[in-house]
Design a protein around this motif. Structure first.
Motif, mmCIF file in Angstrom:
data_model
loop_
_atom_site.group_PDB
_atom_site.id
_atom_site.type_symbol
_atom_site.label_atom_id
_atom_site.label_comp_id
_atom_site.label_asym_id
_atom_site.label_seq_id
_atom_site.Cartn_x
_atom_site.Cartn_y
_atom_site.Cartn_z
ATOM 1 N N MET A 116 0.832 -1.209 0.000
ATOM 2 C CA MET A 116 0.000 0.000 0.000
ATOM 3 C C MET A 116 0.862 1.253 0.000
ATOM 4 S SD MET A 116 -3.321 -0.383 2.436
ATOM 5 C CE MET A 116 -2.356 -0.609 3.929
ATOM 6 N N ARG A 117 1.888 1.258 0.817
ATOM 7 C CA ARG A 117 2.760 2.435 0.921
ATOM 8 C C ARG A 117 3.374 2.780 -0.431
ATOM 9 N NH1 ARG A 117 8.358 2.716 4.496
ATOM 10 N NH2 ARG A 117 8.478 5.005 4.674
ATOM 11 N N ILE A 118 3.880 1.769 -1.125
ATOM 12 C CA ILE A 118 4.477 2.002 -2.441
ATOM 13 C C ILE A 118 3.411 2.394 -3.453
ATOM 14 C CG2 ILE A 118 5.693 0.871 -4.347
ATOM 15 C CD1 ILE A 118 7.196 -0.775 -2.210
ATOM 16 N N PHE A 119 2.261 1.754 -3.389
ATOM 17 C CA PHE A 119 1.159 2.080 -4.299
ATOM 18 C C PHE A 119 0.783 3.550 -4.192
ATOM 19 C CE2 PHE A 119 -3.601 2.180 -4.780
ATOM 20 C CZ PHE A 119 -3.665 1.920 -6.137
ATOM 21 N N PHE A 120 0.534 4.040 -2.982
ATOM 22 C CA PHE A 120 0.134 5.434 -2.800
ATOM 23 C C PHE A 120 1.271 6.403 -3.133
ATOM 24 C CE2 PHE A 120 -3.146 3.804 0.353
ATOM 25 C CZ PHE A 120 -4.219 4.097 -0.471
ATOM 26 N N SER A 121 2.479 5.977 -2.927
ATOM 27 C CA SER A 121 3.626 6.856 -3.113
ATOM 28 C C SER A 121 4.050 6.959 -4.564
ATOM 29 C CB SER A 121 4.799 6.339 -2.274
ATOM 30 O OG SER A 121 5.963 7.108 -2.485
ATOM 31 N N VAL A 122 4.070 5.829 -5.260
ATOM 32 C CA VAL A 122 4.724 5.735 -6.560
ATOM 33 C C VAL A 122 3.758 5.483 -7.711
ATOM 34 C CG1 VAL A 122 6.369 4.360 -7.907
ATOM 35 C CG2 VAL A 122 6.899 4.966 -5.543
ATOM 36 N N ALA A 123 2.744 4.649 -7.497
ATOM 37 C CA ALA A 123 1.955 4.131 -8.617
ATOM 38 C C ALA A 123 0.896 5.086 -9.139
ATOM 39 C CB ALA A 123 1.298 2.802 -8.220
ATOM 40 N N LEU A 124 0.462 6.052 -8.326
ATOM 41 C CA LEU A 124 -0.654 6.902 -8.737
ATOM 42 C C LEU A 124 -0.695 8.167 -7.895
ATOM 43 C CD1 LEU A 124 -4.032 5.652 -7.216
ATOM 44 C CD2 LEU A 124 -1.801 5.186 -6.229
ATOM 45 N N ASP A 125 -1.614 9.061 -8.264
ATOM 46 C CA ASP A 125 -1.985 10.192 -7.417
ATOM 47 C C ASP A 125 -3.297 9.804 -6.750
ATOM 48 O OD1 ASP A 125 -2.997 12.463 -6.245
ATOM 49 O OD2 ASP A 125 -2.692 13.763 -7.985
ATOM 50 N N PRO A 126 -3.275 9.425 -5.467
ATOM 51 C CA PRO A 126 -4.489 8.896 -4.838
ATOM 52 C C PRO A 126 -5.553 9.940 -4.559
ATOM 53 C CG PRO A 126 -2.750 9.098 -3.213
ATOM 54 C CD PRO A 126 -2.133 9.415 -4.544
ATOM 55 N N THR A 127 -5.293 11.213 -4.856
ATOM 56 C CA THR A 127 -6.301 12.249 -4.626
ATOM 57 C C THR A 127 -7.161 12.498 -5.864
ATOM 58 O OG1 THR A 127 -4.933 14.141 -5.314
ATOM 59 C CG2 THR A 127 -4.697 13.378 -3.034
ATOM 60 N N GLN A 128 -6.796 11.919 -6.997
ATOM 61 C CA GLN A 128 -7.572 12.140 -8.214
ATOM 62 C C GLN A 128 -8.821 11.270 -8.224
ATOM 63 O OE1 GLN A 128 -5.392 12.056 -11.871
ATOM 64 N NE2 GLN A 128 -3.861 13.527 -11.172
ATOM 65 N N VAL A 129 -9.904 11.805 -8.761
ATOM 66 C CA VAL A 129 -11.191 11.108 -8.806
ATOM 67 C C VAL A 129 -11.509 10.724 -10.251
ATOM 68 C CG1 VAL A 129 -13.664 11.262 -8.336
ATOM 69 C CG2 VAL A 129 -12.026 12.372 -6.792
ATOM 70 N N ASN A 130 -11.692 9.436 -10.482
ATOM 71 C CA ASN A 130 -12.065 8.928 -11.810
ATOM 72 C C ASN A 130 -11.108 9.377 -12.907
ATOM 73 O OD1 ASN A 130 -14.251 7.545 -10.778
ATOM 74 N ND2 ASN A 130 -15.709 9.165 -11.237
ATOM 75 N N LYS A 131 -9.831 9.460 -12.568
ATOM 76 C CA LYS A 131 -8.828 9.764 -13.573
ATOM 77 C C LYS A 131 -7.457 9.524 -12.994
ATOM 78 C CE LYS A 131 -7.981 13.989 -14.877
ATOM 79 N NZ LYS A 131 -6.537 14.220 -14.662
ATOM 80 N N GLN A 132 -6.499 9.343 -13.891
ATOM 81 C CA GLN A 132 -5.094 9.336 -13.544
ATOM 82 C C GLN A 132 -4.330 9.886 -14.736
ATOM 83 O OE1 GLN A 132 -3.206 8.595 -10.741
ATOM 84 N NE2 GLN A 132 -5.184 8.485 -9.682
ATOM 85 N N PHE A 133 -3.704 11.041 -14.516
ATOM 86 C CA PHE A 133 -2.855 11.649 -15.538
ATOM 87 C C PHE A 133 -3.653 11.888 -16.821
ATOM 88 C CE2 PHE A 133 -0.366 8.964 -12.609
ATOM 89 C CZ PHE A 133 0.085 10.001 -11.813
ATOM 90 N N PRO A 134 -3.319 11.347 -18.021
ATOM 91 C CA PRO A 134 -4.102 11.745 -19.195
ATOM 92 C C PRO A 134 -5.407 10.978 -19.358
ATOM 93 C CG PRO A 134 -2.422 10.226 -19.892
ATOM 94 C CD PRO A 134 -2.209 10.440 -18.409
ATOM 95 N N ASP A 135 -5.642 9.971 -18.533
ATOM 96 C CA ASP A 135 -6.791 9.090 -18.707
ATOM 97 C C ASP A 135 -7.907 9.450 -17.744
ATOM 98 O OD1 ASP A 135 -5.371 7.455 -20.593
ATOM 99 O OD2 ASP A 135 -4.277 6.600 -18.895
ATOM 100 N N SER A 136 -9.139 9.521 -18.243
ATOM 101 C CA SER A 136 -10.266 9.864 -17.380
ATOM 102 C C SER A 136 -11.428 8.912 -17.630
ATOM 103 C CB SER A 136 -10.712 11.315 -17.617
ATOM 104 O OG SER A 136 -11.128 11.503 -18.950
ATOM 105 N N GLY A 137 -12.224 8.720 -16.597
ATOM 106 C CA GLY A 137 -13.348 7.804 -16.638
ATOM 107 C C GLY A 137 -13.334 6.940 -15.395
ATOM 108 N N SER A 138 -14.487 6.396 -15.046
ATOM 109 C CA SER A 138 -14.578 5.600 -13.821
ATOM 110 C C SER A 138 -13.702 4.354 -13.876
ATOM 111 C CB SER A 138 -16.032 5.202 -13.563
ATOM 112 O OG SER A 138 -16.515 4.361 -14.598
ATOM 113 N N GLN A 139 -13.362 3.902 -15.084
ATOM 114 C CA GLN A 139 -12.498 2.720 -15.198
ATOM 115 C C GLN A 139 -11.068 3.013 -14.760
ATOM 116 O OE1 GLN A 139 -13.719 4.535 -17.662
ATOM 117 N NE2 GLN A 139 -12.569 4.376 -19.577
ATOM 118 N N TYR A 140 -10.748 4.300 -14.565
ATOM 119 C CA TYR A 140 -9.406 4.699 -14.115
ATOM 120 C C TYR A 140 -9.409 5.169 -12.659
ATOM 121 C CZ TYR A 140 -8.429 4.574 -19.112
ATOM 122 O OH TYR A 140 -8.290 4.174 -20.416
#
Length: 235
Positions: A116-140
C-alpha cells in the motif's frame, strides 16, 4: 490522444509507431510514512494476494513487478460483472469495472502495508477522482479491492493516517471495496510496459514510476521484473 483513444491502433502498431500522448505532467512521487505497525498481523503464510486499481493498469503492474516479495501479477478488471470484463466494453466507462492489477506476494518478504505504501507513493496520485494523468473515466478510478478483513483494516487505518497527517494537498480519493471478482485482461495487455519500454505512453507515464520506486524504496526494489504468464501460456 488519451490511452483509450489509442486503441483504434493495435498494441503492436502503437509500440512500433511510438504514438504520442497529449501534453500532460508525468507522475510524481512522494516518500510516505510507514503504515501503523498494528494495522496488519504477523505473516503466517508464504502466499497472499490483493487487487489494486489506480489508472492505466500497464503502469500499476510495472510497479508491482519490480517489488521484492511479489511473486506474480496480472492486469485485469474488477468491480463489475464477468460478462463485461473485456477491454473495449470496460473502456466505455459504465461497466463498474476499474482497470486493476492482481498481486500475489509472499507476506514473509513484503507486507500488504508495504505494498500500500508504495502504491500510494509511486503508482498513482491517490487524490484524483475517476482519472489518472491523461486518462479519465470511472475505469481509471483508484481502489483497494481487499480480500481479507485484515487487508480492509490495514487499508482504512493507512488512509486515515495519511489524511490526518495532510501528506497530500487533498484528501485521498481511493476507495476500499471488498473484492468480489477479478477477471484477467487480454494477453496483449499483460507485461505491456516490460514488452514495449519505448512506447511513448510507457516512457512518459510509467518509466518514471520505476525510477521513483528505485530511488525512494531501494530496499524493496528488484531490477528484473516478475513477468506474468499470459492465459495462453506465453509472455
Amino acid at each position: 490522444m488519451t490511452r483509450s483513444g489509442m486503441f483504434g491502433l493495435s498494441l503492436i502498431a502503437m509500440s512500433a509507431l511510438g504514438v504520442a500522448c497529449q501534453a500532460a505532467e508525468p507522475p510524481s512521487a512522494i516518500h510516505l510514512p510507514a503504515p501503523p505497525v498494528t494495522a496488519e498481523a504477523a505473516a503466517t503464510t508464504h502466499h497472499a494476494s490483493a487487487v489494486f486499481a489506480g489508472g492505466c493498469f500497464w503502469g500499476v503492474q510495472s510497479v508491482f513487478q519490480h517489488i521484492n516479495g511479489v511473486t506474480a501479477t496480472r492486469v485485469g478488471y474488477d468491480g463489475g460483472a464477468k460478462d463485461t470484463a473485456d477491454y473495449e466494453t470496460v473502456s466505455g466507462g459504465d461497466t463498474g469495472h476499474a482497470e486493476s492489477v492482481e498481486v500475489e506476494y509472499d507476506p514473509t518478504r513484503v507486507s500488504y502495508a508495504t505494498l500500500m505504501r508504495i502504491f500510494f507513493s509511486v503508482a498513482l496520485d491517490p487524490t484524483q477522482v475517476n482519472k489518472q494523468f491523461p486518462d479519465s473515466g470511472s475505469q481509471y478510478r483508484s481502489v483497494l479491492f481487499t480480500r481479507t478483513p485484515e487487508q480492509a483494516t490495514a487499508a482504512h487505518a493507512y488512509i486515515q493516517q495519511l489524511n490526518v497527517a495532510h501528506v497530500f494537498a487533498r484528501a485521498i480519493a481511493t476507495q476500499i471495496v471488498p473484492d468480489h471478482g477479478f477477471y484477467s485482461a487480454e494477453d496483449d495487455h499483460q507485461n505491456f510496459a516490460a514488452r514495449y519500454p519505448e512506447n511513448s505512453y510507457i516512457a512518459t507515464y510509467d518509466a518514471p514510476r520505476i525510477e521513483a520506486l528505485k530511488m525512494l524504496y531501494g530496499a524493496n526494489y528488484r531490477d528484473r521484473p516478475i513477468l506474468t504468464l499470459a492465459a495462453t501460456g506465453g509472455t
